[in-house]
Design a protein around this motif. Structure first.
Motif, mmCIF file in Angstrom:
data_model
loop_
_atom_site.group_PDB
_atom_site.id
_atom_site.type_symbol
_atom_site.label_atom_id
_atom_site.label_comp_id
_atom_site.label_asym_id
_atom_site.label_seq_id
_atom_site.Cartn_x
_atom_site.Cartn_y
_atom_site.Cartn_z
ATOM 1 N N PHE B 188 0.815 -1.193 0.000
ATOM 2 C CA PHE B 188 0.000 0.000 0.000
ATOM 3 C C PHE B 188 0.855 1.251 0.000
ATOM 4 O O PHE B 188 0.755 2.121 -0.856
ATOM 5 C CB PHE B 188 -0.877 -0.019 1.257
ATOM 6 C CG PHE B 188 -2.225 0.473 0.977
ATOM 7 C CD1 PHE B 188 -2.439 1.828 0.878
ATOM 8 C CD2 PHE B 188 -3.259 -0.405 0.750
ATOM 9 C CE1 PHE B 188 -3.686 2.288 0.583
ATOM 10 C CE2 PHE B 188 -4.495 0.060 0.448
ATOM 11 C CZ PHE B 188 -4.722 1.401 0.382
ATOM 12 N N LYS B 191 3.312 1.257 -3.321
ATOM 13 C CA LYS B 191 2.894 1.211 -4.719
ATOM 14 C C LYS B 191 1.544 1.836 -4.976
ATOM 15 O O LYS B 191 1.409 2.757 -5.771
ATOM 16 C CB LYS B 191 2.883 -0.244 -5.204
ATOM 17 C CG LYS B 191 4.166 -0.955 -4.980
ATOM 18 C CD LYS B 191 5.295 -0.337 -5.774
ATOM 19 C CE LYS B 191 6.603 -0.996 -5.397
ATOM 20 N NZ LYS B 191 7.761 -0.192 -5.792
ATOM 21 N N ILE B 192 0.561 1.295 -4.274
ATOM 22 C CA ILE B 192 -0.790 1.687 -4.665
ATOM 23 C C ILE B 192 -0.963 3.190 -4.584
ATOM 24 O O ILE B 192 -1.489 3.825 -5.499
ATOM 25 C CB ILE B 192 -1.832 0.954 -3.801
ATOM 26 C CG1 ILE B 192 -1.740 -0.530 -4.091
ATOM 27 C CG2 ILE B 192 -3.227 1.466 -4.101
ATOM 28 C CD1 ILE B 192 -2.796 -1.356 -3.456
ATOM 29 N N VAL B 195 0.830 4.759 -7.619
ATOM 30 C CA VAL B 195 0.310 4.501 -8.967
ATOM 31 C C VAL B 195 -1.112 5.016 -9.130
ATOM 32 O O VAL B 195 -1.438 5.685 -10.099
ATOM 33 C CB VAL B 195 0.386 3.001 -9.284
ATOM 34 C CG1 VAL B 195 -0.152 2.739 -10.667
ATOM 35 C CG2 VAL B 195 1.814 2.518 -9.176
ATOM 36 N N LEU B 196 -1.938 4.708 -8.115
ATOM 37 C CA LEU B 196 -3.317 5.131 -8.234
ATOM 38 C C LEU B 196 -3.532 6.359 -7.371
ATOM 39 O O LEU B 196 -3.260 6.346 -6.185
ATOM 40 C CB LEU B 196 -4.249 4.008 -7.756
ATOM 41 C CG LEU B 196 -4.034 2.643 -8.406
ATOM 42 C CD1 LEU B 196 -4.851 1.619 -7.668
ATOM 43 C CD2 LEU B 196 -4.414 2.694 -9.861
#
Lengths: 301, 209, 475, 674
Positions: B188, B191-192, B195-196
């Protein structure tokens, strides 16, 4: 052997007789009985006109047509006397060899590339296809009745013992007569004397034939009539002495020819699109014969 | 005493169902950590001291301090909105979780085996199903993690039931706890969030057939 | 030996992770393979000896370990090709290699472990290393795949843990060694029915995430799709096997309790639903790798049917499992080549593979034949036995249903594969198609041959090992 | 023993060598291998037909068990048929494929597949172990699949291939079920177990088992309603493959049925009734659909279905003979069936080869575009004509002989038959005659429109006669057909051994002589007589007409002076009246715009024949199935919340359903107690 000679003899006058009957009924004097034969002979002497479109098939077909009918005639017996050829199941050969001839006449009609001849060919193929089951069921029924499967065996072993079997014989005669009409493209199914190509069957197929070939085809028609006449006659000959049989044979041929003439004089041609149904009805009639045979044999319980 | 603590734990589940803000969730998790510490301490007092220390350390350090702080950090770092964004109104959630508790209670009544005290079973099962319920009804990915942590707590309670006889299982539970939370949160945080931009479940629905 | 193997492998993994030198990493990978094989051979010589209390190499572990060691070599080889052709950054390559090594190591350890908790730990660790592989491409989609995989696996692993807890409840004597499989088996008769029923259902459901079965198959699909093809090959073969090991060991225990027929029914339902789901999606999907992933679900369903049917089905299931590992890995290797040619996995973008890569196309064709269990594939033999087992245990309706689904699958599979092989591709620029060296397909050919050999004419030792595996199951 | 090893060696060597040779050599190697395989396999086949069976038992593996290779007369007979067709196919194909030489890889695959199909077909005839049998069976299916999709650039070809493959798989599933059934009871895969099984269980078991196998084999053979793959696969494949496929690959289904009849001891009468009924329907339906086809190869494909029907009629009759103890019926039925199998393999391959020649010179199979090829391709058209006559079952060619035997079988069945059998016999008699009549309609259409008349389409370059290389094997086939037509006694004697296998089970007096030998020699006399007679008349005709003047001109247009080739009677018009009659049974999609007004615009009339059985039995259920499947596509919806839910639902369901079940039963019990 004797049947072959007799049929050839009958073929000489058969069509003439039909024409003669028709003339009489329509109040004309009519040509001589041998006029059709004379026509054929005249054609034999003539040269020929071939279409550019046609090929070797067109030239061979009439010969094969003729040959096939002759082969069929070889099989037909005369009462107890065998045909030229006789074997178990020869009626299958009879029907199939006729079909070979028909096959050739159809493709030769298509070979001309005409807009009409295909029409006749199509009808010929369809009608004879529908007529064949009737013939087979008829013969099959008699094979069942008699326990034989050759023409000669069937005809010699067939005895009209009961009144019921007479009815069967009458029905069979009826079926055979109609089959003969169909196979020869005669009146209720086809009108050889019509002048509209669109409504013809057999005649339109041979529009392009001429000379010797046409003669051959016309004569084959005579032969075919005589052949069916002989078949019908065989129903009644059975095991009677030869002189009586001879009498019966010619009698039947005469009656048959005159009947055809009468039918042609007094009925109108069926609608082309309805023909198939009528012909198919023959199979139903044959089935009736079959059930009749079952009754005779006591298989219906 | 254990019973009291476990009942308080169950009540925290109810509170969880009506919590609106993510911060409340985190606080409840921290609170549950403290309760678990108490339960573990009382229940496992007889096992060997090293193991006990490990368990207690895990509950107090990991469950009550580290994870809530970490979650807080993630929320701040990824600028996640404070709302928990449930699909269903809180009222219904409350009813459902109450039902879950009642059903597990009724279910446990049918157990004939007496070797396990039923209260563990009831509380842990309620926690597990409540966690699953939270996962299923919340929109944000972070709430999935929160729900998962609730499940973990439930599993931990369950493992305590056999803790004295099989301390190994408690250790395993801890391992699972650490592994999953660190890993999930690790993805979390790394990355998440990068990226988002908007961390909604809908963002993660591209891979489907 | 496991005491040397595990640390050794982990050290190699660690070195790979920090190393950025290409040459050295190749050497390290080689070293790992050598270690793996030494370990395998050693263990083969020392069957049924317990090491460190928790590890025991029994026949099943040996079979799957050998399978893994065999698949590991081409997997590494194809990974190497994949990474070099893609010209990945050294860091990514390092992570990839390290993750693969760790994955293989943890898998081997999981096969060998004789304690349910240890198995559980290693299965958990496989999730960890697998997620690194799934995320290799580092884009949105692969992140999504990774997240789902990790999340679903985390939940499922929790389920397994809950199941283990229930299992411990069900024991009469909760000693330290009570949860080894051997102990469970010996105490099977005294197990508490209520708790063990719960235990089985939770463990089974949890393991379905690894097994690729209904209900938790979902994330595995994304994983196999998003991971690079060589990794996908590992996921679809040896990683599924680890789920099977966990399941099968616990199944043996339950088969010896009064719950046997109940477990069979649960398995049967899951298997049937799996095959059904596989059929539904095989017909629908247009992505080759996802299609293959669904095909794995179908095969796992078949294996479970074999188990549920019992009798000759046990043998067939194990055989099918091993053969499926080989075929699925080789087909995934081949998909890697397809991807290099077309730069796409979508069935709409590919076609006429026959023209662009002849050897590869032949492999693909054979793979199709093999994987759909048409003769001369060895899978045909195992399927035949599974059907026979179903027949003998009077599951005839199930058999007919499965046959029907399999037909649909062949239709769907064939449609896509033949589109790939023969139909001209739409809008594909074939001016500079990547030439693929036929040598790359050798491993696939070897696998295909191996499958036929093991299926039709299995060596005596192989048969004995399988018999040994299933000896504890009731007849 | 030596033969089998040499056989295996040959096929393995060929497969190893062919991929690495030049494209020209691929063909030559293939032909050599085909010849070698043919010779090797024919050795035991011929001895078997002589009454000396070969039996070799291989040890096999732990999975398969013993692998018996038994070649009895039935196998031998089929082996010879297969070999002959494959030989002619190879020689024809060698020349046919010359224009595809650029596609080296494709040709290589094709050659290998060809060899594989041949060897697997031969193995199927010999192997008597279920597993190995299925292996050979599937290799045959896969090989033929590869052969079919040779021209895989075309979308329809691949589609047809997949269709073929799937149905082949369905076929294998049925066989599999049958074999599994036997194996699970008898615990062996040897075929002998089938006999043991059928004798040790109830009569019904035997019948069901037989029909399990029958459906499997019927799919391969193309019995209606299992025929739907056939009309797609044949037109899609190259000509020699269509020939081989129609000639022998579908016949292996017939072999299977015959083999199972030998193996399964059961109520043959009932089996015979059902086979007979299915066969008559197959025959009629096949030919009915054949007539309306516009694609020449598709027409021929449907015609194969018809002929399978005829073969089936023979088998059905023979079966009933076995059941009722009517030995002459048995003999005639099976002789007819086997001979027709052979005959059909001859004339159908010949027809397909001829169609292939047409295709190569015109690049179309659309009958409506062809025409007038008789003059451009005289030899091909001659061969097609002979084959067409033969396939219609007309004397003096071979088709007549086998149909004649079947007819006589029916007639001999009349003796001592009960009412139900008699009705069935009349039905099949009617059917067979109708089939014959329709076949004539069909082939006069095919020959008439393709080879007669004037061209309907301008082809560039102008079609020309095929190369001698393709014609030689065709003439070879024609010669054999003629020989069978003229001298059937010899061939009937050859297949006497396999037929006797079926009569051996009798307790009744064994029949030593063939019941119809007299008729058969008469048939040969008639055939010969027909040839001689027709030639004689033709000779006379030529002598007479040679002296007469001959004029050539345009075709008589009934007064219309500017006819053109578009005014020719077309194939669709030729069958129009038939189509009108048959429309209720068939599915013909029509598209037409009537001519209207005084100055009409272009009129249009298109017919697209379709298979009603296919629409009802395949398309409709498939559509429904797809709908059904689509309802479940929410499962993988990309939402992990759902994924978790599945697990929860599964667990809850498994726990609750038994509870619910017990609760329900208690409730029901309670109500019952009220």
């Amino acid at each position: 052997m004797i049947s072959l000679i007799l049929i050839l003899l009958a073929s000489l006058f058969f069509t003439g007789l039909v024409i003669w009957t028709k003339s009489i009924t329509s109040g004309r004097k009519g040509p001589g009985i041998f006029q059709p034969l004379k026509d054929v002979l005249r054609l034999f002497k003539k040269g020929a006109v071939y279409s550019k479109t046609t090929g070797i098939i067109f030239q061979v077909a009439p010969t094969i047509y003729f040959a096939s009918v002759m082969m069929a005639i070889f099989v037909v017996p005369f009462g107890q006397a065998r045909g030229f050829i006789s074997f178990e199941g020869d009626f299958v050969f009879f029907a199939y060899v006729l079909a070979t001839g028909k096959f050739f006449s159809i493709i030769s009609a298509l070979d001309t590339g005409s807009s009409f001849e295909g029409m006749g060919a199509s009808r010929e193929a369809l009608f004879s296809m529908f007529a064949e089951p009737a013939f087979f069921i008829l013969m099959g029924s008699f094979a069942l009745l008699t326990g034989h499967s050759s023409f000669q065996g069937i005809f010699t072993a067939m005895h009209f013992t009961t009144k019921f079997s007479y009815a069967l014989g009458a029905l069979a005669t009826f079926v055979l007569v109609i089959i003969a009409m169909v196979e020869n493209s005669r009146m209720p199914f086809d009108d050889p004397k019509t002048h509209l190509e669109l409504t013809m069957v057999h005649e339109v197929m041979i529009l392009d034939n001429s000379g010797f070939d046409l003669g051959l085809i016309l004569y084959t028609t005579n032969l075919k009539f005589a052949m069916y006449g002989a078949l019908i006659a065989n129903f009644f000959i059975g095991a009677i002495p030869w002189y009586l049989a001879l009498l019966v044979f010619f009698g039947v041929q005469f009656v048959f020819a005159i009947t055809i003439g009468l039918i042609e004089s007094f009925t109108a041609r069926f609608r082309m699109s309805h023909n198939a149904q009528y012909i198919f009805a023959l199979s139903s009639v044959s089935l009736l014969i079959f059930f009749g045979v079952l009754l005779v044999l006591g298989k219906f319980i | 005493m254990i019973n009291v603590l476990l009942i308080i734990f169950t009540i925290s589940l109810l509170y969880l169902s009506i919590a609106d803000r993510l911060l409340t969730y985190i606080k409840i998790l921290a609170f549950q950590g403290i309760i678990l510490f108490g339960v573990a301490f009382i229940e496992l007092i007889q096992i060997n001291p090293v193991n006990l220390a490990l368990v207690l350390l895990e509950t107090i350090v990991f469950k009550t301090i580290f994870v809530p702080l970490f979650l807080n950090y993630i929320i701040k770092r990824n600028k996640i909105t404070r709302d928990s964004e449930p699909f269903l109104p809180n009222f219904i959630s409350l009813i459902v979780i109450t039902l879950i508790i009642i059903i597990t209670f009724l279910l446990s009544n049918s157990i004939v085996d007496s070797s396990i005290s039923k209260i563990y079973f009831i509380v842990s099962l309620s926690a597990i199903f409540s966690g699953l319920y939270i996962i299923a009804t919340r929109k944000k990915i972070i709430t999935h993690v929160l729900g998962y942590l609730v499940i973990e707590n439930g599993v931990f309670i369950l493992s305590l039931a056999v803790g004295t006889e099989m301390p190994l299982l408690v250790d395993l539970g801890i391992l699972l706890d650490i592994f999953a939370s660190v890993f999930l949160l690790g993805i979390f945080v790394n990355k998440i969030g990068d990226v988002l931009k908007d961390v909604d479940v809908d963002q993660l629905k591209k891979l489907k057939d | 030996m496991i005491g040397i193997y595990l640390p050794g492998a982990f050290i190699i993994g660690g070195l790979l992770l920090v190393n950025r030198n290409k040459m050295l990493s190749n050497l390290l990978v080689l070293a790992f393979l050598v270690l793996q094989w030494i370990f395998t051979v050693y263990e083969y010589r020392h069957i049924n000896i317990t090491e460190f209390n928790y590890f025991k190499l029994d026949a099943l572990a040996l079979l799957l370990l050998i399978t893994l060691s065999i698949i590991a070599i081409p997997a590494m080889y194809h990974s190497h090709i994949y990474l070099t052709t893609k010209k990945d950054t050294p860091r990514n390559s390092a992570i990839y290699y390290a993750a693969t090594v760790i994955l293989l190591t943890t898998l081997s350890a999981a096969y060998l472990s004789n304690h349910i908790a240890v198995t559980w730990i290693f299965i958990e660790m496989t999730t960890l290393s697998a997620s690194a592989l799934i995320y290799h491409r580092r884009n949105n989609r692969s992140l999504e795949g990774t997240w789902k995989y990790v999340f679903v696996c985390a939940i499922s692993i929790t389920f397994v843990f809950i199941g283990i807890l229930f299992l411990s409840f069900s024991l009469q004597h909760r000693g330290g060694g009570g949860l080894t499989f051997d102990a469970l088996l010996t105490n099977a008769a005294t197990i508490n029915i209520f708790w063990s029923r719960l235990a089985f259902i939770f463990i089974f459901t949890g393991l379905t995430a690894k097994l690729s079965l209904v209900p938790m198959y979902t994330a595995g699909i994304d994983a196999k799709d998003k991971a690079p093809s060589p990794a996908g090959a590992l996921f679809a073969s040896v990683l599924m096997n680890v789920g099977f090991v966990g399941f099968f060991r616990i199944y043996i225990v339950f088969a010896n309790t009064s719950l046997h027929s109940w477990t069979n029914h649960v398995i049967l339902i899951a298997a049937l639903l799996s095959i059904f789901v596989a059929t539904v999606y095989m017909v629908k999907v247009k992505n080759i790798k996802r299609m293959l992933a669904y095909s794995s679900i179908e095969h796992m369903g078949l294996i479970m049917l074999g188990i549920a049917a019992g009798g000759i089905g046990y043998y067939a299931a194990i055989l099918h499992l091993i053969l499926h590992s080989f075929i699925k890995s080789s087909i995934f290797f081949q998909v890697g080549q397809v991807y290099r040619v077309y730069k796409s996995k979508s069935i709409y973008d590919v076609g006429n593979y026959f023209k662009y890569n002849l050897t590869g196309a032949i492999v693909m064709l054979l793979c199709f034949i093999w994987v759909t269990a048409m003769p001369p594939s060895g899978l045909f033999i195992s399927e035949l036995m599974i059907f026979r087992a179903l027949f003998q245990s009077h599951y005839i309706i199930v058999m007919v249903l499965v046959m029907f689904f399999l037909t649909m699958i062949i239709w769907a599979f064939g449609k896509n594969i033949f589109k790939l092989l023969f139909a001209p591709p739409v809008g594909f620029d074939d001016s500079n198609v990547v030439k693929i060296n036929p040598v790359e397909s050798i491993s696939q050919f070897i696998f295909l041959g191996l499958i036929v050999y093991l299926g039709i004419n299995p060596p005596v030792e192989f048969v004995t090992l399988i018999q040994e595996t299933i000896k504890n199951l009731p007849k | 023993m030596f033969v089998i090893e040499a056989f295996i060696l040959t096929i393995v060597t060929a497969i190893m060598v062919i991929p690495f040779t030049g494209v020209r050599w691929k063909g030559i190697f293939t032909i050599t291998a085909v010849c070698l395989l043919a010779i090797l396999s024919s050795i035991p086949a011929v001895t078997a037909l002589g009454g000396l069976n070969t039996e070799v038992i291989f040890a096999g593996s732990s999975v398969t068990g013993e692998i018996p290779v038994r070649i009895d007369a039935l196998s031998g007979c089929f082996i010879l048929i297969i070999n002959f067709t494959f030989l002619t196919g190879a020689f024809y194909g060698f020349h046919y494929m010359k224009q595809y030489r650029a596609e080296t890889a494709n040709i290589g695959l094709h050659c290998i597949a060809y060899l594989l199909v041949q060897s697997s077909l031969l193995s199927i005839c010999a192997i008597q172990n279920s597993i190995l049998f299925l292996f050979a069976w599937e290799i045959m299916a896969l090989g033929s699949f590869l052969l079919v999709i040779f021209e895989h650039q075309k979308k329809e070809t691949v589609k047809a291939g997949i269709n073929f493959l799937v149905q082949a798989h369905v076929c294998i599933l049925f066989l599999l079920t049958g074999f599994i059934w036997v194996a699970s009871r008898m615990n062996t895969y040897d075929f002998k177990a089938i006999t043991a099984f059928s004798t040790s269980y109830s009569l019904l078991t035997g019948i069901v088992l037989f029909f399990c196998f029958f459906i499997g084999f019927a799919i391969k053979a193309g019995f209606v309603p299992f025929h739907t793959w056939l009309p797609y696969a044949h037109p899609a494949s190259p000509a020699h493959i269509s020939g081989v496929m129609s000639g022998v690959i579908i016949k292996i289904g017939i072999y299977g049925i015959l083999r199972m009849l030998l193996l399964i001891k059961s109520d043959y009468t009932l089996i015979g009734y059902i086979i007979l009924f299915i066969s008559v329907v197959t025959g009629i339906y096949g030919v009915m659909l054949a007539i309306i086809q516009h694609n020449l190869k598709k027409l021929l494909a449907y015609h194969s279905i018809e002929n399978i029907g005829i073969i089936g009629i023979g088998i059905g009759l023979g079966c009933i003979g076995m059941g009722t103890g009517n030995s002459s019926l048995t003999i005639l039925g099976f002789t007819g069936a086997i001979l027709h199998t052979f005959n059909h393999s001859l004339f159908k391959s010949l027809l397909f080869y001829a169609a292939g020649n047409v295709y190569q010179s015109t690049h179309t199979m659309d009958i409506e575009k062809l025409g007038g090829l008789g003059k451009l391709m005289p030899r091909t058209s001659f061969l097609f004509l002979i084959a067409a006559i033969a396939i219609c079952g007309l004397p003096p060619f071979n088709g007549f002989v086998s149909e004649f035997l079947i007819y006589n079988g029916m007639l001999s069945g009349f003796h001592n038959a009960n009412l139900s059998f008699l009705s069935l016999l009349v039905f099949s008699l009617f059917g067979l005659v109708l089939i014959g009549g329709l076949a004539i309609l069909c082939f006069t259409k095919a020959f008439g429109t393709v080879f007669s008349g004037t061209p309907r389409h301008l082809f560039n370059p102008v079609p020309s006669e095929a190369k001698a290389g393709t014609l030689v094997p065709m003439f070879l086939i024609m010669a054999l057909m003629t020989i069978i037509g003229i001298y059937p006694v010899f061939f009937v004697r050859v297949i006497w051994e396999p037929v006797r296998l079926f009569t051996s089970g009798y307790e009744y007096a064994p029949v030593v002589n063939f019941p119809l030998s007299g008729s058969l020699s008469m048939i040969s006399l008639c055939a010969l007589g027909f040839f001689v007679f027709a030639s004689a008349i033709y000779f006379i005709r030529n002598r007479i007409t040679a002296r007469r003047p001959v004029v050539t001109g345009p075709t008589w247009g009934c007064g219309y002076l500017a006819p053109n080739s578009h005014m020719q009677y077309t194939a669709s018009s030729f069958i129009r009246s038939y189509r009108k009659l048959a429309e209720p049974v068939l599915a013909i999609h029509k598209k037409k715009s009537e001519v209207k007004g005084i100055f009409p615009k272009t009129g249009l009339h298109e017919t697209h024949p379709y298979d009603k059985a296919e629409a009802m039995l395949i398309d409709y259920p498939l559509r429904q199935l797809k709908h059904f499947f689509n309802r479940f596509t929410f499962l993988q919806n990309g939402n992990p919340q759902f994924y978790i839910l599945y697990g929860v639902v599964f667990i809850t369901a498994v726990i609750i359903i038994p509870f619910a079940g017990t609760a329900l039963t208690t409730l029901i019990h309670f109500f019952n107690q009220l």
